[in-house]
Design an enzyme around this catalytic site. Sequence first.
Site, PDB file in Angstrom:
ATOM      1  N   SER A 133       0.692  -0.907  -0.211  1.00 15.67           N
ATOM      2  CA  SER A 133       0.007   0.319  -0.127  1.00 15.67           C
ATOM      3  C   SER A 133       0.929   1.842  -0.264  1.00 15.67           C
ATOM      4  CB  SER A 133      -1.277  -0.044   1.053  1.00 15.67           C
ATOM      5  OG  SER A 133      -1.766  -1.106   1.249  1.00 15.67           O
TER       6      SER A 133
ATOM      7  N   LYS B  95      -0.111   3.614  -2.750  1.00 12.31           N
ATOM      8  CA  LYS B  95      -0.750   4.771  -2.337  1.00 12.31           C
ATOM      9  C   LYS B  95      -0.198   6.137  -2.568  1.00 12.31           C
ATOM     10  CE  LYS B  95      -4.348   2.178  -0.320  1.00 12.31           C
ATOM     11  NZ  LYS B  95      -3.877   0.750  -0.587  1.00 12.31           N
TER      12      LYS B  95
ATOM     13  N   SER C 199      -5.643   2.762   5.035  1.00 14.12           N
ATOM     14  CA  SER C 199      -5.359   2.386   3.514  1.00 14.12           C
ATOM     15  C   SER C 199      -6.333   1.417   2.961  1.00 14.12           C
ATOM     16  CB  SER C 199      -4.278   1.264   4.638  1.00 14.12           C
ATOM     17  OG  SER C 199      -3.317   0.927   3.326  1.00 14.12           O
TER      18      SER C 199
END
Length: 421
Positions: A103, A106, A266
């Site tokens: 993640s 991102k 997240s």
Amino acid sequence: MKNGVWIASAVGALAVVVGVAGVGINAQLNSLNHPPAFEVAAPEEIFQPVVATAEADFTALNQQLTQAAADPRLGRFVGQVRDTATGEVIWSQNPDTPVRPASATKILTAAAALYELGWDDTIHTDVVVGQTPGTAVIRAAGDVTLSTDQLDDLAAQLTGQDIDTVLVDTSIWSEETFAPGWDPIDIDAGYIAPLEPVMIEGGRIGGSHGDLPRTHTPALDVAKALAERIGATDTGKGTAPADALVLATTESENLEQRLRRMMEESDNVMAEAIGRETAQHRGAPTDTGSSAQLTMDILKEHDFDLTGVSIVDNSGLSFDNLITPSLLDDILHAAATDETLRPLLNTLPIAGGNGTLVDRYDDLSGAGWVRAKTGTLTATSALAGTVTSDRVYTFAFVSNGSDILQARAAMDEMASVLREF
């Protein structure tokens, strides 16, 4: 001290002093009308901006970080640390090696969206008159965070309308709702939902936050929820006439607020939605692969080095994503020194304070001073953000081929070394 460094420092300090997470600070002095005799004493300053000298000897810090990076708990480990005051890379280990980032992807998505859309971008979802009498159509526009309060407000705006059918038009996005390589089991596990351009709280079932099971029919759920509120009996998908009369409308939070929620939780659904919103704004294809490619294209346009980088989604859910720690750190350094990306720093979770870092750093000096995006997949852990000490540092750490909990602990300790220096 460059612009942005003070902002990052101030937010870190405020988190410790008053326990407020993820809040940007904007002080504005407005003129007040009051009798001349009335005076207000100036408040005592809670914190002072960090002042760092241009010259510093990072030899000892480099040695400490090198020792920490040799921890066997980290598996195949890569990383980079930079001093924001000078831009100097003060430690690195294979920084140009592409690795699975989870993640931490991102961070790329957020940066591209800020460049393309701006921090104050919002999404308007309209309910319009349909082609058939008694029909209203929700014109989906990419807002995947509709709340029950917003639905109540839309229903109130429709009071007095003779509506027996509510349809939803999802044509603004690609018909592809699930990317190749994703596991459908992750829908029920709460990590993703079919990507449709309107949802209630990210498609969660039974709540508005966290990894709750997600619906398999998010857009239809919105139509059904609105229909129930106004007493309509039929729902489905349909097309909104181009010049249809708008009966009701609702507006999303701005992009910075949505990025904060995306980063803190997240949230993969929000990341993919923001990636598609960015693509739609550019007039590019909105399928998962194309929107991920656009994220890289936008970063290239702003002179980031993407050598070896390859992403196939905007959330980091795919095991096929490859990102270098140098790119993650470059973006974070740009956020600390450039107004356009500066809001990104305010979106990062605070160690021991909120989001995905709320249960970490209990006994570490980095608690309250580390702000970072986490990343977690099988045998993959990432941590990338900022640390405030007497200076402000950006860092990117990624561990592959390791036990998740052990790697997390080792990276938290490593980030705390920056706080202690």
